[in-house]
Design an enzyme around this catalytic site. Structure first.
Site, PDB file in Angstrom:
ATOM      1  N   LYS A  14      33.999  32.976  29.649  1.00  0.00           N
ATOM      2  CA  LYS A  14      32.669  33.391  30.403  1.00  0.00           C
ATOM      3  C   LYS A  14      31.633  33.789  29.529  1.00  0.00           C
ATOM      4  CE  LYS A  14      34.879  37.460  31.768  1.00  0.00           C
ATOM      5  NZ  LYS A  14      36.178  37.253  31.081  1.00  0.00           N
ATOM      6  N   ARG A  90      35.318  44.216  37.866  1.00  0.00           N
ATOM      7  CA  ARG A  90      36.760  43.862  37.164  1.00  0.00           C
ATOM      8  C   ARG A  90      37.651  44.554  38.312  1.00  0.00           C
ATOM      9  NH1 ARG A  90      35.226  42.851  31.624  1.00  0.00           N
ATOM     10  NH2 ARG A  90      36.932  41.951  30.643  1.00  0.00           N
ATOM     11  N   ARG A 129      39.187  33.353  18.397  1.00  0.00           N
ATOM     12  CA  ARG A 129      37.867  34.256  18.222  1.00  0.00           C
ATOM     13  C   ARG A 129      38.052  35.669  17.281  1.00  0.00           C
ATOM     14  NH1 ARG A 129      35.714  36.263  23.900  1.00  0.00           N
ATOM     15  NH2 ARG A 129      37.406  37.597  23.625  1.00  0.00           N
TER      16      ARG A 129
HETATM   17  P1  AMP Z   1      34.665  41.669  27.669  1.00  0.00           P
HETATM   18  O1  AMP Z   1      33.766  41.496  26.790  1.00  0.00           O
HETATM   19  O2  AMP Z   1      34.213  41.411  29.262  1.00  0.00           O
HETATM   20  O3  AMP Z   1      36.091  40.821  27.283  1.00  0.00           O
HETATM   21  O4  AMP Z   1      35.099  43.147  27.898  1.00  0.00           O
HETATM   22  C1  AMP Z   1      35.740  43.698  26.885  1.00  0.00           C
HETATM   23  C2  AMP Z   1      36.372  45.142  27.233  1.00  0.00           C
HETATM   24  O5  AMP Z   1      35.247  45.966  27.889  1.00  0.00           O
HETATM   25  C3  AMP Z   1      37.412  45.127  28.384  1.00  0.00           C
HETATM   26  O6  AMP Z   1      38.572  44.708  27.713  1.00  0.00           O
HETATM   27  C4  AMP Z   1      37.045  46.483  28.752  1.00  0.00           C
HETATM   28  O7  AMP Z   1      37.992  47.679  28.053  1.00  0.00           O
HETATM   29  C5  AMP Z   1      35.611  46.703  28.783  1.00  0.00           C
HETATM   30  N1  AMP Z   1      34.896  46.458  30.116  1.00  0.00           N
HETATM   31  C6  AMP Z   1      34.154  45.390  30.094  1.00  0.00           C
HETATM   32  N2  AMP Z   1      33.639  45.301  31.410  1.00  0.00           N
HETATM   33  C7  AMP Z   1      34.259  46.168  31.857  1.00  0.00           C
HETATM   34  C8  AMP Z   1      34.338  46.518  33.463  1.00  0.00           C
HETATM   35  N3  AMP Z   1      33.160  45.897  34.484  1.00  0.00           N
HETATM   36  N4  AMP Z   1      34.767  47.625  33.786  1.00  0.00           N
HETATM   37  C9  AMP Z   1      35.819  48.038  33.006  1.00  0.00           C
HETATM   38  N5  AMP Z   1      35.834  47.924  31.891  1.00  0.00           N
HETATM   39  C10 AMP Z   1      35.227  46.896  31.437  1.00  0.00           C
END
Ligand code: AMP
Length: 191
Positions: A14, A90, A129
């Site tokens: 993403k 999410r 990563r």
């Molecule tokens: P990402 O960088 O999108 O993989 O997000 C890393 C972490 O941030 C996730 O594993 C969640 O713990 C938290 N997170 C990011 N976006 C959300 C969201 N929309 N809802 C809940 N937790 C989020």
């Protein structure tokens, strides 16, 4: 405006594809994961709360996440060509709230780009990563939790968006540029 959700499991690409979409279409990027990591780095109260969830691979509670999204949307530059939502929504309540927030501003979602990648590849990418960037939640134990959470709480959104006719399925395996070409073709069809 062109409002896209970039959807997919952790490690599906993403972030990488968001950058390419932004370069080509000039969209504003909202990555909720990046917003949270910045707060953690700065040691804010929100950062401390976020860290307690992120480090376990759990989702931040919906009400908090929705407040964060509302703030991010307020910071949207005037005359913006649109937004790419990366890592949001999410959960189903987040998706419903996003639809409300957009419609309040006379906007709607143009489409949901779903990057589909097999599980072994997701794990391999996140481990790589983690080794390259030191990202704290890219360790085996947290990765497995994040995938479980994805299947339980986030994957049902695919059907939600399929039912609305807005889900765009993209094969997320292969060369980054080829994946981007498939995405760009779909975006151009909807512009
Ligand atoms: P990402 O960088 O999108 O993989 O997000 C890393 C972490 O941030 C996730 O594993 C969640 O713990 C938290 N997170 C990011 N976006 C959300 C969201 N929309 N809802 C809940 N937790 C989020």
């Amino acid at each position: 405006m062109l409002n896209l959700v970039l959807f997919g499991a952790p490690g599906s690409g993403k972030g990488t594809q968001s950058e390419k979409i932004i370069d080509k279409y000039g969209l504003h990027h909202i990555s909720t994961g990046e917003v949270l990591r910045k707060q953690i780095k700065e040691g804010t109260e929100l950062g401390k709360i976020a860290d307690s969830y992120i480090s376990k691979g759990h989702l931040i509670p919906d009400d908090l996440m929705i407040d964060i999204l509302r703030q991010e949307l307020k910071g949207l530059p005037k005359g913006s060509k649109g937004v790419i939502f990366d890592g949001f929504p999410r959960t189903i309540p987040q998706a419903i709230e996003l639809e409300h927030l957009l419609s309040e501003n006379g906007e709607s979602l143009t489409g949901v780009v779903g990057l589909e990648v097999p599980e072994e590849e997701l794990v391999a990418r996140m481990l790589k990563r983690g080794a390259e960037t030191g990202r704290a939640d890219d360790n085996m134990e947290t990765i497995l939790n994040r995938l479980k959470v994805y299947h339980n709480q986030t994957e049902p959104l695919k059907e939600h968006y399929q039912n609305k006719g807005s889900y765009i399925q993209i094969d997320g395996l292969g060369h980054v540029d080829n994946i981007f070409s498939s995405i760009a073709k779909e975006i151009d069809d909807r512009k």
